[in-house]
Each structure stands twice: as C-alpha cells, then as structure tokens.
Design a protein around this motif. Structure first.
Motif, short mmCIF file in Angstrom:
data_model
loop_
_atom_site.label_atom_id
_atom_site.label_comp_id
_atom_site.label_asym_id
_atom_site.label_seq_id
_atom_site.Cartn_x
_atom_site.Cartn_y
_atom_site.Cartn_z
N ARG A 1 6.51 7.77 -24.60
CA ARG A 1 7.38 7.45 -24.20
C ARG A 1 8.45 8.76 -24.51
NH1 ARG A 1 10.46 6.20 -28.93
NH2 ARG A 1 12.82 5.67 -28.43
N ARG B 1 8.94 11.46 -22.08
CA ARG B 1 10.06 10.57 -20.99
C ARG B 1 11.21 11.19 -21.27
NH1 ARG B 1 10.57 4.53 -21.59
NH2 ARG B 1 11.47 5.42 -22.97
N ASP B 2 10.84 10.43 -22.94
CA ASP B 2 13.04 11.08 -23.90
C ASP B 2 13.03 12.56 -23.30
OD1 ASP B 2 13.19 8.31 -23.26
OD2 ASP B 2 12.52 8.36 -25.31
N LYS C 1 11.84 14.99 -21.79
CA LYS C 1 13.12 15.09 -20.29
C LYS C 1 14.29 14.80 -20.70
CE LYS C 1 8.41 14.61 -18.21
NZ LYS C 1 7.95 13.73 -17.02
N ARG C 2 14.50 13.50 -21.02
CA ARG C 2 15.61 12.98 -21.23
C ARG C 2 16.58 14.01 -21.83
NH1 ARG C 2 15.45 6.72 -22.43
NH2 ARG C 2 17.81 6.84 -22.17
N ALA C 3 16.25 14.01 -22.84
CA ALA C 3 17.11 14.79 -23.87
C ALA C 3 17.39 16.73 -23.37
CB ALA C 3 16.53 15.15 -25.45
N TRP D 1 17.65 16.91 -20.55
CA TRP D 1 19.06 17.18 -19.31
C TRP D 1 20.48 16.16 -19.85
CZ3 TRP D 1 19.83 18.43 -14.38
CH2 TRP D 1 18.34 18.98 -14.00
N VAL D 2 20.27 15.09 -20.99
CA VAL D 2 21.38 15.25 -21.75
C VAL D 2 22.23 16.21 -22.57
CG1 VAL D 2 21.83 14.26 -24.17
CG2 VAL D 2 21.08 12.81 -22.68
N ASN E 1 24.00 18.23 -18.77
CA ASN E 1 25.23 18.03 -19.02
C ASN E 1 26.12 17.92 -19.62
OD1 ASN E 1 24.00 16.47 -16.39
ND2 ASN E 1 23.00 14.80 -17.82
N PHE F 1 21.66 11.97 -29.44
CA PHE F 1 20.13 11.42 -28.05
C PHE F 1 18.90 10.64 -29.20
CE2 PHE F 1 16.52 11.76 -25.97
CZ PHE F 1 16.12 10.80 -24.32
N ASN G 1 17.37 7.26 -30.51
CA ASN G 1 15.85 6.73 -30.21
C ASN G 1 14.83 7.62 -31.09
OD1 ASN G 1 16.27 5.82 -27.18
ND2 ASN G 1 17.84 7.51 -27.37
#
Length: 251
Positions: A120, A123-124, A126-128, A130-131, A134, A152, A156
């Motif tokens: 997890r 995964r997060d 990578k999300r952080a 891109w947050v 963006n 973010f 989480n």
C-alpha cells in the motif's frame, strides 16, 4: 533551469528517457541474492550504452553510478556488497547527464513477498508524486506542490520526510529553484515560471519525519528517523501553461 529553446527541450527529453529506462531495467532485475553492486552495474550499462554519464559520479564523485537505498536507508545509499533479501524495500535513484543536460528520477521496489502495508505504501508513494505533479502549471505557487502532497499524506495517515526536498535540475544536477518542499511550507512564496525545470520527489513514510546521516565512515547514506518503511518516487518536470510536462517517463 528555465528552458531557452526547443533544442534544450529535446535534449532534456532524451536524458530523461535514458534515466527512466535505467530505473525500469534495474527494477525489473531485482531479485533476492543479488548485491546492490550488481544492481548498480545494470544501471551503469544502460547509461553507458546510451552515451550518458552518471550525474552523482560526475558532479560529486559519488562511489557508484546510481544510488541504491535498502530498508532503513532512504537516500543516497552506496552500491556495494549488501545482499538483497525477500521482503526488502529498495529505492533506486538515477540521475545522469548527456549533451550538457541533466535529468533525475527514482522509484521504490519491494522484493517479494511483500507485506500488505508496504504494498500500500508503494502504491500511495506513486500517488503522492502525481498529486504533486498535478499542481504544476505556469504562474502557480511552488507551495501548491507541498500543500497538495501534505494533504494527501495526512488524509491517508502517512508521514513525510521533511528535510529531503525537490530541486531545480537541467544544466547541473542541483540548481535553481533550490529546496522545493514536498510538504506544507508557509514560507514558500515563489511561483512557477514557464519552462522552469525541477524534480518532484516526496518521501512518504509509515512514521519517519527526518533523514539522518550515519555516525560511521559513510558520508553519503541517509537513514529514516524514526526508523520506518519509507518510499520515494521522483520525476523531472517542465512547467508549462497546460500543466506538467514529465520528461522521465519510460517508453
């Protein structure tokens, strides 16, 4: 760096693709029983075959072509005899130069079997990244990047390492704009300019808030404080009116 020409952009894209390929190839090669020196040699081969030079070696005489950090190490790990084990969390950071321009990218990889919380976290992580990406757009405050990543992380239930920042890159490995926070920073008043080039590289963690050096003979490797699983994902990005132009994507 701020791009001056289409030629600058083409050269930046080229070295960005080379760095991305090195990370991708190295990540795919990870397996238990190999040493970090063997993994580094794979990255060196990718760079050399593409006519690129390792930026840490070129700029700082770092003792390796790439930075490889394992578990409690979170940045600037020196490739060497350490043997990768099942369950290890491995960060690969590749920066390189070609034709006078530099790019910088990185990613974290978990060696199977992977604990659910680490899966997890990856995964997060990578999300952080891109947050933060963006938020990139001409005229926007640089603080928007750290604010978004911080929100973010808080939502989480993660922590962020707050003494390892993003940085300008292009004509050298580290340049203006310096020390771009990937966490909320009320002192940040600068704005993104068209063509500005920098990295975004949040260090997302299950508890660490700081990176500290060793008390031994190694002047490079940084460790999580407090000790906790930590990931870093990084891209080099160009600011445009239409948003982020990421130059360190593989393919």
């Amino acid at each position: 760096m701020t791009l001056d020409s289409a030629d600058d952009l083409d050269r930046l894209k080229e070295i960005g693709r080379i760095c991305a390929k090195a990370v991708s190839v190295m990540g795919a090669a990870i397996e238990p029983g190999m040493t970090t020196a063997e993994l580094d040699a794979i990255g060196r081969k990718v760079l050399e075959e593409a006519g690129a030079q390792s930026a840490p070696e070129l700029s700082y005489k770092f003792p390796g072509a790439t930075c490889i950090s394992v578990n409690e190490e979170i940045a600037h790990g020196i490739p060497g005899p350490r043997i990768l084990q099942p369950g290890d969390l491995v960060n690969i950071d590749v920066s390189a130069e070609k034709a006078g321009l530099f790019a910088d990218t990185g990613a974290s990889f978990a060696v199977p079997p992977v604990r659910r919380e680490v899966e997890r976290l990856c995964r997060d992580g990578k999300r952080a990244l891109w947050v933060g990406l963006n938020e990139v757009r001409t005229g926007r405050s640089l603080a928007a990047i750290g604010n978004a990543i911080g929100a973010f992380a808080k939502k989480n239930r993660y922590t962020l390492v707050t003494n390892l920042s993003s940085h300008g890159v292009g004509r050298s490995l580290h340049e203006e704009p310096t020390e771009i926070a990937t966490w909320p920073d009320k002192q940040e008043k600068r704005r993104m300019e068209e063509g500005m080039v920098f990295t975004i590289e949040p260090f997302l963690s299950l508890g660490a808030e700081w990176a500290e050096s060793s008390e031994g003979d190694d002047p490079w490797t940084l460790y999580s404080e407090p000790r906790a699983p930590t990931v870093q994902y990084e891209h080099t990005v160009v600011v445009t009116r239409n948003g982020p132009l990421v130059v360190t994507l593989a393919g």
